[in-house]
Scaffold this active site. Structure first.
Site, PDB file in Angstrom:
ATOM      1  N   LYS A  33       0.816  -1.228   0.000  1.00  0.00           N
ATOM      2  CA  LYS A  33       0.000   0.000   0.000  1.00  0.00           C
ATOM      3  C   LYS A  33       0.844   1.271   0.000  1.00  0.00           C
ATOM      4  CE  LYS A  33      -0.539   0.633   4.936  1.00  0.00           C
ATOM      5  NZ  LYS A  33      -0.913  -0.128   6.110  1.00  0.00           N
ATOM      6  N   ARG A 128      -7.010   0.681  17.045  1.00  0.00           N
ATOM      7  CA  ARG A 128      -7.480   0.862  15.677  1.00  0.00           C
ATOM      8  C   ARG A 128      -8.416  -0.317  15.450  1.00  0.00           C
ATOM      9  NH1 ARG A 128      -3.549   1.486  10.461  1.00  0.00           N
ATOM     10  NH2 ARG A 128      -3.935  -0.759  10.392  1.00  0.00           N
TER      11      ARG A 128
END
Ligand SMILES: *Cc1c(COP(=O)(O)O)cnc(C)c1O
Length: 352
Positions: A33, A128
């Site tokens: 990514k 998260r």
């Protein structure tokens, strides 16, 4: 044409091989990514024996598939409900933390007749993504009820809360594994973390953790959460080049009534008298000024705006001219932006 990013594929390869050596037998999932799913970098990973790739975005995964990357690709950010079809079509699996999404993925994979792997994220303090450990048994039971093919669990630290991965956190993860396996479900993959988890494995393995998902270390040899340059890896894997479009001696203090800069911040400047400054055709649209390191000594990045970067070159021994090109090493945020920008030309370099 500039700006341009040079991508030194052999140096990236050398980072991959070095990390495999250090982490073996833990398997590396190569995370793409940070380079927008660049297929040439993905190819480098696959050619070095990486069997699993991970990317957060379906567009990047599609991009790799279009270039014939046939490794097993996992979507490492939970798929969105609105992209389930594409995820099941282009990825082999996903990291998830919500039952609604597990259900949608399982139904779609049944519908199109494709086996799709699920890795369930466990929340261990970074806050998260992740299912709380105490909610895991119920989560797994329901997921199995939807026909989900659960192949493993994983955790992610260091990203939101800045929580440092420790042996204790890994043991917590293994505790969750044991609980699930006691329900009669065999977990093939226990995915311990990202680049920030490497240091835990440098001085001995942690039995049972068999995968790490690595992006930053492979790409630029850095560990941002651990705040270190990984000394056995290369950091000269990418350079960003930009062209000088103005070169003048100017005062170092702006003059007039000072308001905000182009991004609404109050600028702070130090009076250092008259300085030689270059303006480069590069801006926040392409990189982040704070995450760029000049290759040449005596060059200081002062800042800039969307399309201009102001650099102090007074202390440089080089004699610059309009049209000259200056080079910088990107740190992760600048790498991400430049690799995802269609305005930054990509140049792939083989051989050092
Ligand atoms: C980005 C990401 C990684 C890779 O992180 P690096 O620090 O680049 O190694 C791994 N896992 C997840 C879930 C991620 O989002």
């Amino acid at each position: 044409m500039f700006p341009r990013i040079n991508i030194f594929l052999d140096r990236i390869s050398s980072n991959i091989r070095k990390l495999q050596e250090v982490l073996s037998p833990v398997e590396i999932m190569g995370v793409t990514k940070g380079v927008c799913g660049d297929p040439y970098i993905a190819r480098e990973m696959v050619n070095n024996g990486i069997r699993y790739l991970g990317d957060s975005r379906i567009q990047n995964i599609k991009r790799m598939r279009a270039k014939g990357i046939d490794a097993r690709i996992f979507q490492i950010r939970s798929p969105q409900l609105s992209e389930i079809r594409e995820t099941v079509k282009y990825a082999d699996g996903a990291f998830v933390s919500e039952l609604k999404i597990v259900k949608a993925l399982s139904e779609k994979s049944r519908e199109i007749g494709k086996k799709f792997a699920i890795i369930v994220m466990v929340e261990l303090g970074d806050l998260r993504e992740g299912v709380l450990p105490r909610d895991m048994p119920v989560f797994i039971k329901e997921a199995i009820g939807y026909g989900a093919n659960i192949v493993g669990i994983g955790t992610n630290l260091g990203c939101f809360g800045g929580v440092i991965p420790t042996r204790e956190k890994m043991e917590n993860l293994l505790g969750v594994r044991d609980k699930i396996e006691s329900m009669g479900i065999k977990l093939e993959i226990v995915s311990g973390g990202a680049t920030d988890t490497i240091s835990l494995f440098e001085n001995g393995k942690i039995q049972g953790i068999n995968q790490l998902r690595i992006g930053e270390a492979i790409l630029i040899g850095h560990d941002t959460t651990g705040n270190r340059k990984i000394d056995y890896l290369r950091q000269d894997t990418f350079t960003i080049e930009a062209e000088i479009i103005e070169l003048k001696e100017k005062p170092s203090m702006p003059y007039g009534i000072i308001g905000r800069d182009a991004f609404g911040n109050i600028p702070h400047h130090v009076d250092r008298g008259i300085r030689k400054r270059a303006i480069l055709a590069l801006g926040r649209q392409d990189i982040d000024f704070e995450y760029l390191i000049p290759l040449e000594k005596g060059v200081e990045i002062l800042g800039g705006s969307s399309d201009h970067m102001v650099v102090d070159v007074t202390d440089s021994k080089n004699v610059y001219e309009i049209g000259d090109v200056m080079s910088f090493y990107p740190l992760y945020p600048s790498l991400l932006k430049s690799m995802c920008s269609s305005h930054v030309k990509k140049r792939y370099v083989k051989g050092s």
